[in-house]
Design a protein around this motif. Structure first.
Motif, PDB file in Angstrom:
ATOM      1  N   PHE A  11       0.836  -1.197   0.000  1.00 59.77           N
ATOM      2  CA  PHE A  11       0.000   0.000   0.000  1.00 59.77           C
ATOM      3  C   PHE A  11       0.875   1.253   0.000  1.00 59.77           C
ATOM      4  N   THR A  12       1.932   1.248   0.828  1.00 60.44           N
ATOM      5  CA  THR A  12       2.826   2.404   0.907  1.00 60.44           C
ATOM      6  C   THR A  12       3.550   2.632  -0.412  1.00 60.44           C
ATOM      7  N   LEU A  13       4.064   1.553  -1.006  1.00 60.06           N
ATOM      8  CA  LEU A  13       4.775   1.698  -2.279  1.00 60.06           C
ATOM      9  C   LEU A  13       3.847   2.188  -3.380  1.00 60.06           C
ATOM     10  N   LEU A  14       2.623   1.711  -3.376  1.00 62.96           N
ATOM     11  CA  LEU A  14       1.669   2.149  -4.400  1.00 62.96           C
ATOM     12  C   LEU A  14       1.370   3.635  -4.253  1.00 62.96           C
ATOM     13  N   ILE A  18       2.398   6.835  -6.753  1.00 64.14           N
ATOM     14  CA  ILE A  18       1.424   7.810  -7.255  1.00 64.14           C
ATOM     15  C   ILE A  18       1.857   9.219  -6.880  1.00 64.14           C
ATOM     16  N   GLN A  19       2.306   9.412  -5.635  1.00 65.69           N
ATOM     17  CA  GLN A  19       2.751  10.739  -5.184  1.00 65.69           C
ATOM     18  C   GLN A  19       3.934  11.225  -5.998  1.00 65.69           C
ATOM     19  N   LEU A  20       4.920  10.345  -6.189  1.00 63.69           N
ATOM     20  CA  LEU A  20       6.113  10.762  -6.935  1.00 63.69           C
ATOM     21  C   LEU A  20       5.761  11.078  -8.386  1.00 63.69           C
ATOM     22  N   GLY A  21       4.886  10.275  -8.977  1.00 66.79           N
ATOM     23  CA  GLY A  21       4.467  10.569 -10.340  1.00 66.79           C
ATOM     24  C   GLY A  21       3.745  11.905 -10.437  1.00 66.79           C
ATOM     25  N   PHE A  22       2.854  12.168  -9.496  1.00 63.76           N
ATOM     26  CA  PHE A  22       2.133  13.434  -9.508  1.00 63.76           C
ATOM     27  C   PHE A  22       3.088  14.597  -9.251  1.00 63.76           C
ATOM     28  N   SER A  23       4.038  14.428  -8.310  1.00 63.75           N
ATOM     29  CA  SER A  23       5.005  15.489  -8.014  1.00 63.75           C
ATOM     30  C   SER A  23       5.887  15.771  -9.218  1.00 63.75           C
ATOM     31  N   ALA A  24       6.330  14.691  -9.915  1.00 59.44           N
ATOM     32  CA  ALA A  24       7.155  14.887 -11.110  1.00 59.44           C
ATOM     33  C   ALA A  24       6.376  15.642 -12.180  1.00 59.44           C
ATOM     34  N   ALA A 168       3.500  12.993   3.476  1.00 63.34           N
ATOM     35  CA  ALA A 168       2.515  12.044   2.956  1.00 63.34           C
ATOM     36  C   ALA A 168       2.989  10.606   3.135  1.00 63.34           C
ATOM     37  N   LEU A 169       4.317  10.393   3.043  1.00 56.81           N
ATOM     38  CA  LEU A 169       4.849   9.043   3.245  1.00 56.81           C
ATOM     39  C   LEU A 169       4.596   8.565   4.666  1.00 56.81           C
ATOM     40  N   LEU A 170       4.845   9.444   5.641  1.00 56.17           N
ATOM     41  CA  LEU A 170       4.584   9.068   7.040  1.00 56.17           C
ATOM     42  C   LEU A 170       3.103   8.790   7.262  1.00 56.17           C
ATOM     43  N   LEU A 171       2.255   9.644   6.700  1.00 60.57           N
ATOM     44  CA  LEU A 171       0.818   9.421   6.844  1.00 60.57           C
ATOM     45  C   LEU A 171       0.383   8.141   6.138  1.00 60.57           C
TER      46      LEU A 171
END
Length: 460
Positions: A11-14, A18-24, A168-171
């Motif tokens: 779940f965390t990796l998924l 998504i976060q990294l893709g959106f940030s990029a 967001a990673l911690l959350l």
């Protein structure tokens, strides 16, 4: 690794992906927008210089009037160079501008063209022809500058995205831990309930939750398994009870006869009578033991199957029952046979000895209880299935007796007065099942019983 940890990690990796893709995407879009916006500002600066210097013909006359070099500079670190139609430098905003790069680019700037060049360090450059609609006598203006404000904003955006992703990673880790725990809580409940089950309380069942999701299906599967185990344990207890009773009877008779003979037989005729009674009890004990061994053999490992002729096994069984019941009428009929085939009929993969034993048990039961002829029919149910049916005219079985007829050592009410131990049908059923077939008994009290066997046939 525990399933909870696996779920949390996935779940965390998924979410992280998504976060990294959106940030990029956000960073790329912002960087591209900054570059286009600053390029537009450079073009405006070049156009302004062209209007003030070229269109007013100040560069042609060399009279700049009161215009100073710094008056045209509106961007941080801005540098302006203007080349005339003869490729000579007509104006530069500073004496320290590297004109070698501009000279190398002169040939690229044609009439009406507007070009931008890759940044060198932090300096970005554009070039345009002025006036843009002139085919001859046009000037080429080069403008370069540093977008300090835009790059500072881009650095701030990078820092903001980094901090946001870390937060967001911690959350996400916390949410993944909670989510995995909530998702596996029903599994833990099922595990706790299953751990409290034992052979003494197989009647208990697992909670099926809402009865709709996958965990409910898992609980239903476990409950079905528990029901099967409960039936198996009940059948085993019944089997042990009947077996102990059946074994105890001949053993008790044998021991009693021998003790009586030892204590009281004084003559040879008396001793011979005691020996005959003991021999009969021993034979009953041997027959029961052999039946139990055959039942265990049918459940064990079987030799490799070979092509077997079902009609030959049936003929052997019929010869044996005709000798055992000479007064009984045995009728055999072949029905629904394939019309055009070159293959051997009634062939199937199996073990001839076991199949003969199974058919012998069915025929023996029919001959033992039938008051009229026993009818045997052999046919093809379809191209892949053989069907054998044995009908008798015996007393029949009730619904309750049919439900227990396959229990080892169980005997119906009409069978108690006949020889036997209740092992024939259970043994027959297991042999047929080991051959991939199916046995079905139908009966009507007072009219007789029909045993139907389906077995997979060899391809025709």
């Amino acid at each position: 690794m525990l399933i909870r940890h696996k779920l949390m990690l996935r779940f965390t990796l998924l979410v992280l992906a998504i976060q990294l893709g959106f940030s990029a995407f956000v960073y790329y879009f912002s960087a591209n927008t900054r570059a286009l916006r600053f390029q537009h500002r450079l073009v405006n600066s070049a156009t302004l210089a062209g209007r003030l210097l070229v269109r007013t013909h100040k560069l042609e006359t060399g009279r700049l009037g009161s215009l100073r070099r710094g008056d045209l500079l509106t961007l941080p670190g801005e540098e302006i160079s203007i080349y005339g139609p003869d490729n000579s430098l007509r104006y530069s905003s500073s004496d320290h501008i590297d004109q070698l790069a501009n000279l190398a680019r002169l040939a690229d700037v044609g009439p009406g063209q507007q070009l931008s060049y890759p940044a060198r360090g932090r300096r970005e450059t554009v070039a345009l022809a002025f006036p843009p609609d002139s085919a001859r006598g046009y000037y080429r203006i080069f403008v370069s500058a540093e977008d300090r404000t835009g790059r500072a904003q881009l650095r701030q955006l990078s820092l903001l995205l980094l901090l946001a992703n870390l937060g967001a990673l911690l959350l996400t880790i916390a949410a993944g831990w909670i989510f995995a725990g909530a998702a596996l809580r029903p599994v833990s409940r099922i595990s706790r309930q299953a751990s409290r089950l034992s052979a003494t309380n197989l009647g208990r069942r697992l909670s099926e939750g809402n009865g709709r999701d996958e965990l409910a299906q898992l609980a239903q599967t476990f409950n079905g398994l528990l029901a099967g185990l409960e039936q198996t344990f009940e059948a085993q207890r019944s089997f042990l009870s009947h077996a102990s009773h059946e074994l105890r009877t001949p053993l008790t008779g044998l021991i009693g006869t021998l003790e009586t003979a030892l204590a009281y037989d004084a003559t040879l005729p008396e001793a011979r009578q005691s020996m005959a009674q003991s021999l009969e009890a021993a034979r009953r004990l041997s027959a029961l033991t052999n039946g139990l061994l055959n039942l265990a053999k049918a459940d064990g490992a079987l030799p490799a199957f070979v092509p077997v002729r079902l009609d030959e096994c049936l003929n052997q069984a019929l010869q044996l029952v005709r000798a055992s019941y000479p007064g009984r009428e045995w009728r055999l009929a072949f029905q629904a046979l394939p019309i055009e085939t070159e293959a051997d009929l009634f062939t199937l993969p199996g073990n001839a000895e076991l199949l003969t034993t199974a058919l012998l048990n069915l025929l023996d039961n029919a001959g033992k209880y039938s008051s009229g002829p026993v009818r045997t029919e052999v046919a093809y149910a379809d191209a892949q299935t053989l069907r054998l049916r044995v009908r008798d005219e015996g007393p029949g079985l009730t619904v309750e007796e049919l439900e227990r007829i396959y229990e080892p050592l169980y005997r119906s009410a009409h069978a108690l007065s006949r020889p036997g131990y209740g092992l024939g049908l259970p043994l027959t059923q297991r042999i047929i099942q080991r051959h991939g077939g199916r046995l079905e008994l139908t009966s009507t009290p007072g009219q007789g019983t029909t045993a139907t066997v389906w077995l997979p046939a060899a391809p025709l």
